[in-house]
Design a protein around this motif. Structure first.
Motif, PDB file in Angstrom:
ATOM      1  N   HIS B  36     -39.109 -11.184 -30.925  1.00  0.00           N
ATOM      2  CA  HIS B  36     -38.528 -11.709 -32.146  1.00  0.00           C
ATOM      3  C   HIS B  36     -37.878 -13.049 -31.812  1.00  0.00           C
ATOM      4  N   GLU B  37     -38.130 -14.046 -32.637  1.00  0.00           N
ATOM      5  CA  GLU B  37     -37.689 -15.412 -32.334  1.00  0.00           C
ATOM      6  C   GLU B  37     -36.198 -15.491 -32.036  1.00  0.00           C
ATOM      7  N   ARG B  38     -35.406 -14.655 -32.704  1.00  0.00           N
ATOM      8  CA  ARG B  38     -33.953 -14.831 -32.582  1.00  0.00           C
ATOM      9  C   ARG B  38     -33.309 -13.839 -31.635  1.00  0.00           C
ATOM     10  N   LEU B  39     -34.119 -13.088 -30.919  1.00  0.00           N
ATOM     11  CA  LEU B  39     -33.573 -12.128 -29.960  1.00  0.00           C
ATOM     12  C   LEU B  39     -34.098 -12.467 -28.575  1.00  0.00           C
ATOM     13  N   SER B  40     -33.457 -11.876 -27.563  1.00  0.00           N
ATOM     14  CA  SER B  40     -33.935 -12.132 -26.212  1.00  0.00           C
ATOM     15  C   SER B  40     -35.317 -11.489 -26.038  1.00  0.00           C
ATOM     16  N   ILE B  41     -36.018 -11.907 -24.986  1.00  0.00           N
ATOM     17  CA  ILE B  41     -37.381 -11.421 -24.773  1.00  0.00           C
ATOM     18  C   ILE B  41     -37.340 -10.120 -23.990  1.00  0.00           C
ATOM     19  N   ALA B  42     -38.029  -9.102 -24.480  1.00  0.00           N
ATOM     20  CA  ALA B  42     -38.032  -7.817 -23.796  1.00  0.00           C
ATOM     21  C   ALA B  42     -39.370  -7.595 -23.085  1.00  0.00           C
ATOM     22  N   GLY B  43     -40.456  -7.925 -23.757  1.00  0.00           N
ATOM     23  CA  GLY B  43     -41.772  -7.782 -23.139  1.00  0.00           C
ATOM     24  C   GLY B  43     -42.199  -6.349 -22.934  1.00  0.00           C
ATOM     25  N   ASN B  44     -41.734  -5.428 -23.781  1.00  0.00           N
ATOM     26  CA  ASN B  44     -42.055  -4.031 -23.508  1.00  0.00           C
ATOM     27  C   ASN B  44     -43.084  -3.413 -24.449  1.00  0.00           C
ATOM     28  N   CYS B  45     -43.511  -4.110 -25.503  1.00  0.00           N
ATOM     29  CA  CYS B  45     -44.475  -3.462 -26.390  1.00  0.00           C
ATOM     30  C   CYS B  45     -45.916  -3.728 -25.945  1.00  0.00           C
ATOM     31  N   MET B  96     -52.675  -0.602 -28.646  1.00  0.00           N
ATOM     32  CA  MET B  96     -52.489   0.002 -29.968  1.00  0.00           C
ATOM     33  C   MET B  96     -52.736   1.498 -29.904  1.00  0.00           C
ATOM     34  N   GLU B  97     -53.730   1.893 -29.125  1.00  0.00           N
ATOM     35  CA  GLU B  97     -54.027   3.316 -29.004  1.00  0.00           C
ATOM     36  C   GLU B  97     -52.846   4.055 -28.368  1.00  0.00           C
ATOM     37  N   PHE B  98     -52.271   3.422 -27.338  1.00  0.00           N
ATOM     38  CA  PHE B  98     -51.106   4.020 -26.687  1.00  0.00           C
ATOM     39  C   PHE B  98     -49.933   4.138 -27.650  1.00  0.00           C
ATOM     40  N   LEU B  99     -49.721   3.065 -28.435  1.00  0.00           N
ATOM     41  CA  LEU B  99     -48.588   3.090 -29.364  1.00  0.00           C
ATOM     42  C   LEU B  99     -48.759   4.205 -30.383  1.00  0.00           C
ATOM     43  N   GLN B 119     -48.685  -0.630 -39.186  1.00  0.00           N
ATOM     44  CA  GLN B 119     -49.791  -0.354 -40.099  1.00  0.00           C
ATOM     45  C   GLN B 119     -50.746  -1.557 -40.149  1.00  0.00           C
ATOM     46  N   ASP B 120     -50.145  -2.733 -40.364  1.00  0.00           N
ATOM     47  CA  ASP B 120     -50.961  -3.935 -40.495  1.00  0.00           C
ATOM     48  C   ASP B 120     -51.718  -4.234 -39.205  1.00  0.00           C
ATOM     49  N   GLN B 121     -51.008  -4.132 -38.090  1.00  0.00           N
ATOM     50  CA  GLN B 121     -51.644  -4.523 -36.835  1.00  0.00           C
ATOM     51  C   GLN B 121     -52.650  -3.473 -36.369  1.00  0.00           C
ATOM     52  N   ALA B 122     -52.401  -2.204 -36.705  1.00  0.00           N
ATOM     53  CA  ALA B 122     -53.381  -1.174 -36.357  1.00  0.00           C
ATOM     54  C   ALA B 122     -54.677  -1.437 -37.108  1.00  0.00           C
ATOM     55  N   LEU B 123     -54.519  -1.932 -38.334  1.00  0.00           N
ATOM     56  CA  LEU B 123     -55.704  -2.224 -39.147  1.00  0.00           C
ATOM     57  C   LEU B 123     -56.493  -3.384 -38.546  1.00  0.00           C
ATOM     58  N   ARG B 131     -58.430   9.203 -29.576  1.00  0.00           N
ATOM     59  CA  ARG B 131     -59.052  10.070 -28.584  1.00  0.00           C
ATOM     60  C   ARG B 131     -58.056  11.108 -28.089  1.00  0.00           C
ATOM     61  N   TYR B 132     -56.893  11.169 -28.680  1.00  0.00           N
ATOM     62  CA  TYR B 132     -55.850  12.057 -28.164  1.00  0.00           C
ATOM     63  C   TYR B 132     -55.695  13.264 -29.078  1.00  0.00           C
ATOM     64  N   HIS B 133     -55.764  14.424 -28.475  1.00  0.00           N
ATOM     65  CA  HIS B 133     -55.666  15.634 -29.273  1.00  0.00           C
ATOM     66  C   HIS B 133     -54.420  16.429 -28.942  1.00  0.00           C
ATOM     67  N   GLU B 134     -53.614  15.910 -27.991  1.00  0.00           N
ATOM     68  CA  GLU B 134     -52.400  16.628 -27.617  1.00  0.00           C
ATOM     69  C   GLU B 134     -51.381  16.555 -28.744  1.00  0.00           C
ATOM     70  N   ASN B 135     -50.391  17.440 -28.661  1.00  0.00           N
ATOM     71  CA  ASN B 135     -49.307  17.385 -29.634  1.00  0.00           C
ATOM     72  C   ASN B 135     -48.563  16.068 -29.496  1.00  0.00           C
ATOM     73  N   LYS B 136     -48.063  15.589 -30.619  1.00  0.00           N
ATOM     74  CA  LYS B 136     -47.270  14.366 -30.564  1.00  0.00           C
ATOM     75  C   LYS B 136     -45.850  14.718 -30.159  1.00  0.00           C
ATOM     76  N   ARG B 137     -45.198  13.739 -29.602  1.00  0.00           N
ATOM     77  CA  ARG B 137     -43.816  13.902 -29.162  1.00  0.00           C
ATOM     78  C   ARG B 137     -42.924  14.051 -30.396  1.00  0.00           C
ATOM     79  N   ALA B 138     -41.941  14.924 -30.337  1.00  0.00           N
ATOM     80  CA  ALA B 138     -41.007  15.075 -31.453  1.00  0.00           C
ATOM     81  C   ALA B 138     -39.624  14.623 -31.012  1.00  0.00           C
TER      82      ALA B 138
END
Lengths: 204, 686
Positions: B36-45, B96-99, B119-123, B131-138
């Motif tokens: 985000h332009e106004r925040l420090s850089i994290a580089g984690n996504c 995106m698949e990981f996210l 939503q927009d970026q996944a599109l 490809r993942y059939h495991e339960n999602k994290r709750a």
């Protein structure tokens, strides 16, 4: 790993003993002005040592105050590192390595002993002496299987010698740290299989 | 400047630019979540991965690698970045698949749907199947305050909210506990956030994990009519976008205006939405036998006209409140001139600001963006965190950059930055002026708490002296800055809506027996003592309406077009979003009708005609979005006045941040915030 939360029963307050406070001041002094937050891990560690090896909420807040940090910043660190216990542990806190080399060398047997004598993970025995936790590799693979009890490693375990070790601890008898079968550091078990002849100056 | 090729397009950018910025400069959009332009850089996504030539041969996070990190080619060819190569496409799809592994598929019931980055970026950048059939994290939902709802299953751990509260808001409310798969975003043990800017975390959240709580399940973004306008909750004049559906205002969002609010707005600006619907005056009222009864416009105007005709001009007064636009203040001034009364005032709090000292004496001369150029600051009787949280964030931004000494006289409060506390009252200020060493580009912020007192003029003079002697006024720098709390104040002062020769000021007018008739244009912060006949023109049934003898229903700020001048003197235009409720009318039209009932109609029939008339006499109102700067010489002149200030400590200008105006007092959300804040205060006092 799993979701880590602060324990249910929390002490009212926590205060560093004067010696620990003085020690903490020497740690803080190591860092430049305005960078006191760098001392957060030693501070939490000392707080944990002072409080029977676990960190209550009051200790987290007391560290935050001492270092001028937001409380959430200290909580982040306390929940990040598994070496900080957020719930009470036994007088002898056993961390058992269950990673591949230990597993191959028979850590399952040790787990059986623990389950029988201590109970499920994270539960402190009624006499308050023991609690245990399976952890990831502790880096003593050559002497597998092994556990860490409080600050010391106990290696080359078998169900028998581990049980004896627990007996001795429970009875308050002195115990031997390191290898339980008498080998020195990570030398081979039994006789040497390589480098059997002396070399260098000693060979003459 | 460094040359770099982005997908074959050569751009010349500063060497400290990140690759992401360079790509944008070249016209290529890079998907991102954590950056985000106004925040420090994290580089984690990791969503912004690009391929580079002249750097490591693997996908690089373009937000975290700067242009100077890349080497030129063997023959000096500029380094290259590829944003569309097969490697980049594959990397983005993988990220995106990981996210999405743990992101729930609940878009149909998610309030972020339709304006969701994921939503927009996944599109655009994702693949069509999983490809993942495991339960999602709750993840357990967290309580983090009354303004932001959490739905933590949706969190993708971009940490924008954590960085915002730590860096911009300065309260360090949020954090990420645990690690790896068990990482959770939360506040400290689920306490409520304490910042006045906390609503912004919901805007920053790229997914539906943090959502504005009061707007839960109310509507979809594509249903809204979007109107770009100006906020009036404080004197900052933040740029906002008001979303409405039908006749209802649904929500208020910030717009980007780097000169004023960057892209933040305060919680009061954002969440007074429900206050626009409650306690509304939607028909005229007349007081009969001590009770207000509904009346028709004709009746009400006739009652006012009869009273006006029976009252001598010297016994008539006019007050302008905190939320009035320039046009209606101007119309009221024309009306008062017609009636011949000198009793005019726009300073209901009693602030001793006076246009006679020149425009510079009541402007935030340093300008809001100029705070970042300041070399040191002296805050006099102000609590910027309460009086203008977004401006406070700007001071904090400057302070974070370092080498910025802040001194404060007045109430000792947590401002989210460190300061030297000089003392509580004028004598500490005097001592500081005498003893302190001059600073380069000193910023002197004078709050209304220092001015709204009997010796306010002396304090204003002292502040000017501080500015003059300590480096606040120099070539190209005028650091003398008055921080207003009322959106209407600067505009009304520009109109000289202050007592004429022999006229009474607001406090004198409010005294029992001082006047027989008072026209009150939305002044709700002043208690008018019994005696005078009060005509209240306003939108909300608040203090002013309770005291009124006739109520003429006006429009709230979202229901009228008008000019507002912010604390730095910037003229800004607000636009009508919806129509006023019931029989209520825009305030200028009410005043025009009133003048008609008095038999001497004001010379305009439309807002446009009124504006033309306004600009004829006050040309600077035509310069929309511009500042007509005050002259530094006026500060020097002001400093030469003799000043004898009393010893009383400065009182805070705002007691309760969440209750500063009738709209906020009508809002249930603000009441909830206020109760939380009071609870925190009580806890802190224990």
């Amino acid at each position: 790993m799993s979701v880590r939360r602060l324990a249910e029963g929390q002490p009212e307050s926590f205060e560093f003993t004067p010696e620990n406070r003085a020690w903490l001041d020497t740690q803080i002094a190591k860092y430049p002005d305005g960078r006191q937050a760098s001392a957060v891990v030693p501070a939490l560690w000392q707080a944990q040592k002072q409080n029977d090896n676990w960190l209550p909420q009051a200790a987290i807040e007391s560290v935050a105050d001492a270092l001028g940090m937001a409380k959430i910043r200290v909580l982040e660190i306390a929940t990040f590192y598994s070496m900080f216990n957020l719930a009470p542990v036994g007088k002898y806190f056993i961390q058992l390595c269950g990673t591949t080399p230990c597993l191959l060398a028979g850590s399952d047997e040790i787990i059986d002993v623990l389950q029988r004598r201590v109970g499920p993970q994270r539960r402190v025995t009624d006499d308050g002496l023991f609690s245990w936790l399976e952890v990831e590799c502790l880096g003593a693979c050559c002497n597998a299987p092994m556990v860490q009890i409080n600050d010391d490693y106990y290696e080359d375990l078998t169900a028998e010698n581990f049980e004896k070790l627990l007996d001795n601890l429970a009875a308050g008898r002195p115990v031997k740290t390191g290898s339980q079968i008498g080998r020195v550091s990570s030398e081979p078990v039994g006789k040497l299989t390589s480098l059997t002849s002396l070399y260098g100056d000693g060979a003459k | 400047m460094t040359k770099i090729l982005v997908d074959g397009v050569e751009v010349d950018v500063p060497s400290d630019f990140t690759l992401l910025q360079a790509c944008e400069q070249a016209g290529f959009e890079i998907p991102r979540f954590c950056y985000h332009e106004r925040l420090s850089i994290a580089g984690n996504c990791r969503m912004c991965l690009v391929e580079v030539k002249g750097g490591p041969p693997k996908p690089q996070a373009s937000c975290a690698m700067s242009v100077k990190d890349l080497r030129p080619g063997p023959n000096g060819a500029p380094p290259e970045v590829f944003t569309k190569s097969p490697m980049v496409k594959k990397a983005r799809e993988g990220v995106m698949e990981f996210l999405l592994i743990n992101h729930p598929l609940d878009c149909p019931i998610c309030d972020q749907g339709g304006e969701c980055d994921l939503q927009d970026q996944a599109l655009v950048f994702g693949v069509d199947s999983s490809r993942y059939h495991e339960n999602k994290r709750a993840v357990e939902d967290k309580y983090i305050g009354v303004l932001v709802k959490t739905e933590m299953n949706r969190c993708i751990h971009c940490t924008r909210c954590v960085r915002f509260t730590a860096e911009v808001a300065g309260t360090g409310d949020m954090g990420a506990i645990g690690r790896g798969e068990d990482m959770e975003i939360t506040t400290y043990l689920e306490s409520a956030m304490s910042s006045e800017l906390q609503g912004n975390v919901a805007d920053l959240c790229p997914v539906g994990a943090l959502l504005p709580k009061p707007q839960s399940f109310r509507g979809r973004p594509w249903e809204y009519q979007k109107t770009e306008t100006i906020d009036v909750m404080d004197a900052l004049g933040a740029a906002i976008r008001v979303d409405s559906r039908g006749r209802e205002v649904m929500r208020i969002l910030p717009r980007i205006n780097d000169l004023v609010n960057e892209e933040w707005i305060s919680d009061k600006t954002r969440q007074i939405v429900d206050g626009l619907k409650t306690q509304r005056l939607d028909r005229p009222y007349i007081r009969e036998n001590g009770r207000l009864r509904p009346a028709s416009w004709q009746e009400a105007l006739a009652a006012v006209a009869a009273k006006t005709k029976a009252t001598p001009a010297s016994r008539i007064g006019a007050l302008v409140g905190d939320l009035a636009a320039v046009e209606e203040s101007f119309a009221l001034k024309l009306l008062a001139e017609q009636l011949g009364t000198p009793n005019l005032d726009c300073r209901q709090d009693g602030a001793k600001l006076n246009p006679k000292f020149g425009r510079a004496s009541y402007l935030f001369n340093a300008t809001i963006a100029g705070i970042e150029q300041a070399g040191a600051a002296l805050i006099i009787g102000a609590n910027p965190r309460k009086e203008s949280p977004v401006l406070n964030a700007r001071i904090r931004k400057r302070w974070l950059r370092g080498d910025f000494k802040i001194s404060l006289v007045g109430e000792r409060a947590d401002l989210t930055y460190d300061y030297d506390y000089l003392g509580a009252g004028p004598e500490s200020l005097l001592q500081f002026i005498r003893s302190a060493a001059p600073a380069e580009k000193l910023l002197v912020i004078v709050g209304q708490g220092a001015l709204a007192r009997d010796d306010g003029e002396a304090v204003l003079t002292l502040a000017a002296q501080a500015a003059q002697s300590l480096g606040g006024v120099s070539d190209g720098w005028n650091g003398f800055s008055v921080l207003h709390t009322a959106a209407a104040r600067v505009g009304a002062l520009d109109l000289k809506f202050t007592p004429g020769a022999g006229g009474l000021d607001a406090r004198a007018m409010a005294k029992s027996g001082a006047l027989d008739l008072i026209f009150n244009l939305g002044a709700d912060e002043i208690a008018i003592e019994p005696g005078a006949f009060v005509v209240y023109i306003g939108a909300h049934g608040d203090r002013g309406a309770h005291r009124a003898d006739v109520i003429l229903p006006g429009a709230a700020y979202t229901e009228k077009s008008g000019l507002y001048v912010n604390t730095e003197g910037r003229v800004q235009r607000a636009f009508r979003v919806v129509f006023p409720p019931g029989e209520a009318r825009e305030d200028w039209a009410v005043l025009r009708a009133l003048s008609g009932a008095l038999g001497n109609p004001l010379p305009f029939d439309s807002l446009a005609a009124l504006r033309r008339r306004l600009v004829e006499t006050h040309p600077h109102f035509a310069q929309v979005d511009e500042i007509a700067p005050g002259e530094a010489a006026q500060i020097v002149a002001l400093a030469n006045h003799p000043a004898v200030a009393m010893k009383d400590p400065f009182a805070p200008a705002i007691e309760n941040f969440y209750f500063t105006n009738p709209i906020a007092r009508a809002s249930a959300v603000m009441a909830e915030c206020s109760a939380l804040a009071q609870g925190r205060l009580a806890q802190a006092a224990e």
